[in-house]
Write a protein that holds these residues in place. Structure first.
Motif, PDB file in Angstrom:
ATOM      1  N   LEU A  32      -0.281  -0.504 -12.808  1.00 13.61           N
ATOM      2  CA  LEU A  32      -1.590  -0.134 -12.257  1.00 13.61           C
ATOM      3  C   LEU A  32      -1.575   1.319 -11.789  1.00 13.61           C
ATOM      4  CD1 LEU A  32      -2.602  -3.299 -10.167  1.00 13.61           C
ATOM      5  CD2 LEU A  32      -3.734  -2.424 -12.217  1.00 13.61           C
ATOM      6  N   ALA A  33      -0.517   1.704 -11.064  1.00 16.85           N
ATOM      7  CA  ALA A  33      -0.426   3.079 -10.585  1.00 16.85           C
ATOM      8  C   ALA A  33      -0.315   4.067 -11.742  1.00 16.85           C
ATOM      9  CB  ALA A  33       0.767   3.220  -9.647  1.00 16.85           C
ATOM     10  N   ALA A  34       0.446   3.702 -12.779  1.00 15.56           N
ATOM     11  CA  ALA A  34       0.599   4.585 -13.934  1.00 15.56           C
ATOM     12  C   ALA A  34      -0.728   4.795 -14.645  1.00 15.56           C
ATOM     13  CB  ALA A  34       1.632   3.998 -14.898  1.00 15.56           C
ATOM     14  N   ALA A  35      -1.493   3.721 -14.820  1.00 16.56           N
ATOM     15  CA  ALA A  35      -2.754   3.815 -15.558  1.00 16.56           C
ATOM     16  C   ALA A  35      -3.845   4.498 -14.745  1.00 16.56           C
ATOM     17  CB  ALA A  35      -3.215   2.419 -15.980  1.00 16.56           C
ATOM     18  N   ILE A  36      -3.864   4.262 -13.435  1.00 15.01           N
ATOM     19  CA  ILE A  36      -4.948   4.783 -12.599  1.00 15.01           C
ATOM     20  C   ILE A  36      -4.669   6.212 -12.144  1.00 15.01           C
ATOM     21  CG2 ILE A  36      -6.109   4.501 -10.375  1.00 15.01           C
ATOM     22  CD1 ILE A  36      -5.754   1.439 -10.798  1.00 15.01           C
ATOM     23  N   SER A  37      -3.457   6.460 -11.648  1.00 12.17           N
ATOM     24  CA  SER A  37      -3.130   7.770 -11.074  1.00 12.17           C
ATOM     25  C   SER A  37      -2.253   8.624 -11.967  1.00 12.17           C
ATOM     26  CB  SER A  37      -2.425   7.582  -9.723  1.00 12.17           C
ATOM     27  OG  SER A  37      -3.241   6.870  -8.820  1.00 12.17           O
ATOM     28  N   GLY A  38      -1.641   8.013 -12.983  1.00 10.60           N
ATOM     29  CA  GLY A  38      -0.705   8.757 -13.813  1.00 10.60           C
ATOM     30  C   GLY A  38       0.621   9.007 -13.139  1.00 10.60           C
TER      31      GLY A  38
ATOM     32  N   GLU B 103      -4.992  16.279  11.168  1.00  3.58           N
ATOM     33  CA  GLU B 103      -4.954  14.991  10.489  1.00  3.58           C
ATOM     34  C   GLU B 103      -5.088  15.207   8.991  1.00  3.58           C
ATOM     35  OE1 GLU B 103      -8.268  12.840  12.078  1.00  3.58           O
ATOM     36  OE2 GLU B 103      -9.739  13.937  10.875  1.00  3.58           O
ATOM     37  N   VAL B 104      -4.582  14.240   8.242  1.00  2.00           N
ATOM     38  CA  VAL B 104      -4.740  14.242   6.791  1.00  2.00           C
ATOM     39  C   VAL B 104      -5.789  13.208   6.441  1.00  2.00           C
ATOM     40  CG1 VAL B 104      -3.640  13.777   4.570  1.00  2.00           C
ATOM     41  CG2 VAL B 104      -2.378  14.998   6.355  1.00  2.00           C
ATOM     42  N   GLN B 105      -6.830  13.619   5.747  1.00  2.00           N
ATOM     43  CA  GLN B 105      -7.885  12.702   5.325  1.00  2.00           C
ATOM     44  C   GLN B 105      -7.742  12.416   3.839  1.00  2.00           C
ATOM     45  OE1 GLN B 105     -11.277  15.053   7.012  1.00  2.00           O
ATOM     46  NE2 GLN B 105     -11.773  13.118   8.018  1.00  2.00           N
ATOM     47  N   ALA B 106      -7.903  11.163   3.497  1.00  2.00           N
ATOM     48  CA  ALA B 106      -7.683  10.732   2.123  1.00  2.00           C
ATOM     49  C   ALA B 106      -8.762  11.252   1.184  1.00  2.00           C
ATOM     50  CB  ALA B 106      -7.633   9.213   2.059  1.00  2.00           C
ATOM     51  N   ARG B 107      -8.345  11.682   0.017  1.00  2.00           N
ATOM     52  CA  ARG B 107      -9.277  12.075  -1.029  1.00  2.00           C
ATOM     53  C   ARG B 107      -9.713  10.836  -1.807  1.00  2.00           C
ATOM     54  NH1 ARG B 107      -7.206  16.338  -4.993  1.00  2.00           N
ATOM     55  NH2 ARG B 107      -9.419  16.256  -5.560  1.00  2.00           N
ATOM     56  N   PRO B 108     -10.866  10.905  -2.480  1.00  2.00           N
ATOM     57  CA  PRO B 108     -11.290   9.777  -3.318  1.00  2.00           C
ATOM     58  C   PRO B 108     -10.216   9.430  -4.344  1.00  2.00           C
ATOM     59  CG  PRO B 108     -13.081  11.352  -3.081  1.00  2.00           C
ATOM     60  CD  PRO B 108     -11.868  11.996  -2.469  1.00  2.00           C
ATOM     61  N   GLY B 109     -10.018   8.161  -4.575  1.00  2.00           N
ATOM     62  CA  GLY B 109      -8.979   7.684  -5.487  1.00  2.00           C
ATOM     63  C   GLY B 109      -7.774   7.142  -4.753  1.00  2.00           C
ATOM     64  N   PHE B 110      -7.649   7.494  -3.452  1.00  2.00           N
ATOM     65  CA  PHE B 110      -6.513   6.986  -2.685  1.00  2.00           C
ATOM     66  C   PHE B 110      -6.659   5.494  -2.413  1.00  2.00           C
ATOM     67  CE2 PHE B 110      -5.176   5.617   1.586  1.00  2.00           C
ATOM     68  CZ  PHE B 110      -3.800   5.645   1.398  1.00  2.00           C
ATOM     69  N   ASN B 111      -5.558   4.785  -2.538  1.00  2.00           N
ATOM     70  CA  ASN B 111      -5.493   3.390  -2.113  1.00  2.00           C
ATOM     71  C   ASN B 111      -4.026   2.976  -2.071  1.00  2.00           C
ATOM     72  OD1 ASN B 111      -6.342   0.823  -1.292  1.00  2.00           O
ATOM     73  ND2 ASN B 111      -8.077   0.846  -2.715  1.00  2.00           N
ATOM     74  N   VAL B 112      -3.793   1.759  -1.622  1.00  2.00           N
ATOM     75  CA  VAL B 112      -2.437   1.232  -1.485  1.00  2.00           C
ATOM     76  C   VAL B 112      -2.341  -0.088  -2.240  1.00  2.00           C
ATOM     77  CG1 VAL B 112      -0.744   0.277   0.135  1.00  2.00           C
ATOM     78  CG2 VAL B 112      -2.011   2.352   0.725  1.00  2.00           C
ATOM     79  N   ILE B 113      -1.272  -0.221  -3.021  1.00  2.00           N
ATOM     80  CA  ILE B 113      -0.938  -1.502  -3.654  1.00  2.00           C
ATOM     81  C   ILE B 113       0.376  -1.968  -3.034  1.00  2.00           C
ATOM     82  CG2 ILE B 113      -0.437  -2.730  -5.787  1.00  2.00           C
ATOM     83  CD1 ILE B 113      -1.849  -0.553  -7.330  1.00  2.00           C
ATOM     84  N   ALA B 114       0.347  -3.133  -2.421  1.00  2.00           N
ATOM     85  CA  ALA B 114       1.549  -3.695  -1.804  1.00  2.00           C
ATOM     86  C   ALA B 114       1.915  -4.996  -2.506  1.00  2.00           C
ATOM     87  CB  ALA B 114       1.321  -3.954  -0.318  1.00  2.00           C
ATOM     88  N   THR B 115       3.201  -5.320  -2.461  1.00  2.00           N
ATOM     89  CA  THR B 115       3.657  -6.600  -2.987  1.00  2.00           C
ATOM     90  C   THR B 115       4.357  -7.364  -1.878  1.00  2.00           C
ATOM     91  OG1 THR B 115       5.851  -5.829  -3.683  1.00  2.00           O
ATOM     92  CG2 THR B 115       4.043  -5.560  -5.259  1.00  2.00           C
ATOM     93  N   ALA B 116       4.336  -8.685  -1.986  1.00  2.00           N
ATOM     94  CA  ALA B 116       5.019  -9.528  -1.004  1.00  2.00           C
ATOM     95  C   ALA B 116       5.456 -10.819  -1.669  1.00  2.00           C
ATOM     96  CB  ALA B 116       4.114  -9.828   0.192  1.00  2.00           C
ATOM     97  N   ASN B 117       6.596 -11.295  -1.243  1.00  2.00           N
ATOM     98  CA  ASN B 117       7.172 -12.533  -1.748  1.00  2.00           C
ATOM     99  C   ASN B 117       6.710 -13.666  -0.844  1.00  2.00           C
ATOM    100  OD1 ASN B 117       8.840 -14.698  -2.326  1.00  2.00           O
ATOM    101  ND2 ASN B 117      10.744 -13.540  -2.205  1.00  2.00           N
ATOM    102  N   ASP B 118       5.988 -14.655  -1.396  1.00  2.00           N
ATOM    103  CA  ASP B 118       5.465 -15.694  -0.511  1.00  2.00           C
ATOM    104  C   ASP B 118       6.548 -16.641   0.000  1.00  2.00           C
ATOM    105  OD1 ASP B 118       5.925 -17.305  -2.717  1.00  2.00           O
ATOM    106  OD2 ASP B 118       3.831 -17.885  -2.999  1.00  2.00           O
ATOM    107  N   ARG B 119       7.793 -16.463  -0.471  1.00  2.00           N
ATOM    108  CA  ARG B 119       8.906 -17.198   0.144  1.00  2.00           C
ATOM    109  C   ARG B 119       9.392 -16.510   1.415  1.00  2.00           C
ATOM    110  NH1 ARG B 119      12.898 -20.372  -3.950  1.00  2.00           N
ATOM    111  NH2 ARG B 119      11.293 -21.369  -5.216  1.00  2.00           N
ATOM    112  N   ASP B 120       8.872 -15.311   1.687  1.00  2.00           N
ATOM    113  CA  ASP B 120       9.261 -14.571   2.885  1.00  2.00           C
ATOM    114  C   ASP B 120       8.318 -14.830   4.055  1.00  2.00           C
ATOM    115  OD1 ASP B 120      11.451 -13.443   1.768  1.00  2.00           O
ATOM    116  OD2 ASP B 120      10.496 -11.555   1.244  1.00  2.00           O
ATOM    117  N   ARG B 121       7.465 -15.827   3.944  1.00  2.00           N
ATOM    118  CA  ARG B 121       6.588 -16.131   5.068  1.00  2.00           C
ATOM    119  C   ARG B 121       7.430 -16.463   6.296  1.00  2.00           C
ATOM    120  NH1 ARG B 121       2.322 -19.898   1.648  1.00  2.00           N
ATOM    121  NH2 ARG B 121       1.252 -18.179   0.623  1.00  2.00           N
ATOM    122  N   GLY B 122       7.044 -15.858   7.399  1.00  2.00           N
ATOM    123  CA  GLY B 122       7.815 -16.077   8.608  1.00  2.00           C
ATOM    124  C   GLY B 122       8.834 -14.986   8.856  1.00  2.00           C
ATOM    125  N   VAL B 123       9.074 -14.100   7.870  1.00  2.00           N
ATOM    126  CA  VAL B 123      10.010 -12.998   8.078  1.00  2.00           C
ATOM    127  C   VAL B 123       9.354 -11.966   8.989  1.00  2.00           C
ATOM    128  CG1 VAL B 123      11.343 -11.171   6.973  1.00  2.00           C
ATOM    129  CG2 VAL B 123      11.148 -13.400   5.882  1.00  2.00           C
TER     130      VAL B 123
END
Length: 362
Positions: free
Chosen positions: A97-103, A187-207
């Protein structure tokens, strides 16, 4: 022997540069500000298709709607959380996703228990800081800060592995799209196109559970395990072929039968039921994910290449399967032994596999 690649594992935007260029040239749909491709073209890049005369290879095999929801989320002001058990291609999808959207897929934070808040916000070049005092020249930007400045995507791997106070550093960034630097009064203000993609393992619930404030700022997309055996065999075969070319291993074209056997073993053990639904099984403690199946087959091909005749056989994958299944030396060994004796031994066409596994087990 084929010529070795310049690097062992190119970034997605490097490995698939020709496909991304072809998509960009053929893409006449509206693009969000600072996106390299339109949302439609991003989905085509992930799931496969054509762009002019260029064939776009599938990077992810699964629900089109899930990928559309993920891409649409990144086009809004909400961050994206890819959730799933280990081996469901969360990191793989995030990178592409990051490669295709942001290069650029390299603005990455690896979440661990030792990850500090500076990884999210910023750090300092202490030599400059001591010599010159606080200044922008002494500032060391985090991947998130760089993404904000350039209007790109930042990636966070294993978000729930980050300590809670480090997670909370994201709240202002995601809600206000601003990163204060109080030491400099700016302060640093985000430019258009900025976003965050996070991943999480659902076996780590409670960590390190996400706070409700942080969770509200993410749209969660759950990536499931492959629905059917044919789909999973296809995924494993494709990834093994890609890895094989990089590692100069034999072609996996003639290994489909062995790949299907590995996938079948993993699917039966993780579901606790044989394919025909007749026999209940003990479920081992490991995830037995698609990623682990890929690793087992790739390791088997290496054995076949360096210590055999290049043809993948049961003896080449037996050790890898046992290593993947038996994580707990007591409970998992019992489950594995029971599976061998009650299921594998009874399948006439699997006698070679049974013998190989018993030999490895000792």
């Amino acid at each position: 022997m084929t010529e070795a690649p310049a690097v062992l594992r190119p970034h997605a935007e490097q490995q698939f540069a020709a496909e991304l260029t072809a998509l960009a040239a053929a893409d006449d749909r509206p693009r969000p500000t600072n996106w390299r491709l339109s949302p439609w073209a991003v989905v085509t890049y992930l799931l496969g298709g054509t762009a002019g005369d260029t064939v776009i290879t599938p990077k992810y095999v699964g629900s089109r709607r899930l990928i559309e929801v993920a891409v649409a989320t990144v086009a809004t002001d909400r961050a994206l959380l890819l959730l799933g058990v280990p081996g469901t291609a969360k990191s793989w999808v995030s990178e592409h996703l990051a490669a295709a959207i942001s290069g650029d897929s390299t603005l990455l934070i690896q979440g661990t228990a030792g990850t500090a808040e500076e990884a999210i916000r910023y750090g300092w070049n202490y030599a400059r800081l001591l010599a010159q005092g606080p200044s922008e020249a002494a500032l060391v930007p985090s991947p998130v800060m760089t993404a904000m400045r350039t209007g790109a995507l930042a990636r966070i791997e294993e978000l729930t592995r980050l300590p809670s106070d480090v997670q909370d550093a994201l709240i202002t960034v995601l809600s206000e799209k601003t990163l204060p630097i109080p030491e400099l009064g700016i302060e640093v203000q985000a430019r258009p196109g900025f976003n965050v993609i996070a991943t999480a393992n659902d076996r780590d619930r409670g960590v390190n559970e996400l706070s409700s404030a942080l969770r509200r700022r993410f749209n969660t997309v759950v990536l499931p395990l492959p629905a059917g055996v044919d789909e999973e065999v296809g995924i494993v075969a494709t990834r093994v072929a890609d890895l094989g070319r990089t590692l100069d291993l034999p072609s996996a074209t003639d290994a489909v039968a062995e790949i299907r056997r590995v996938v079948t073993v993993f699917r039966e053990l993780r579901s606790g039921l044989t394919e025909d639904g007749r026999t209940s099984l003990k479920v081992p403690s490991g995830s037995l994910s698609t990623a682990e199946a890929i690793s087992v087959v790739t390791g088997g091909l290496a054995l076949a290449a360096h210590f055999g005749d290049g043809v993948l056989r049961a003896a080449d994958v037996a050790g890898g399967i046992q290593g993947a299944v038996v994580k707990d030396p007591v409970a998992d060994r019992i489950a594995w032994t029971e599976y061998l004796e009650t299921v594998v031994r009874q399948r006439t066409e699997w006698h070679d596999f049974y013998r190989a596994c018993r030999e490895v087990a000792g």
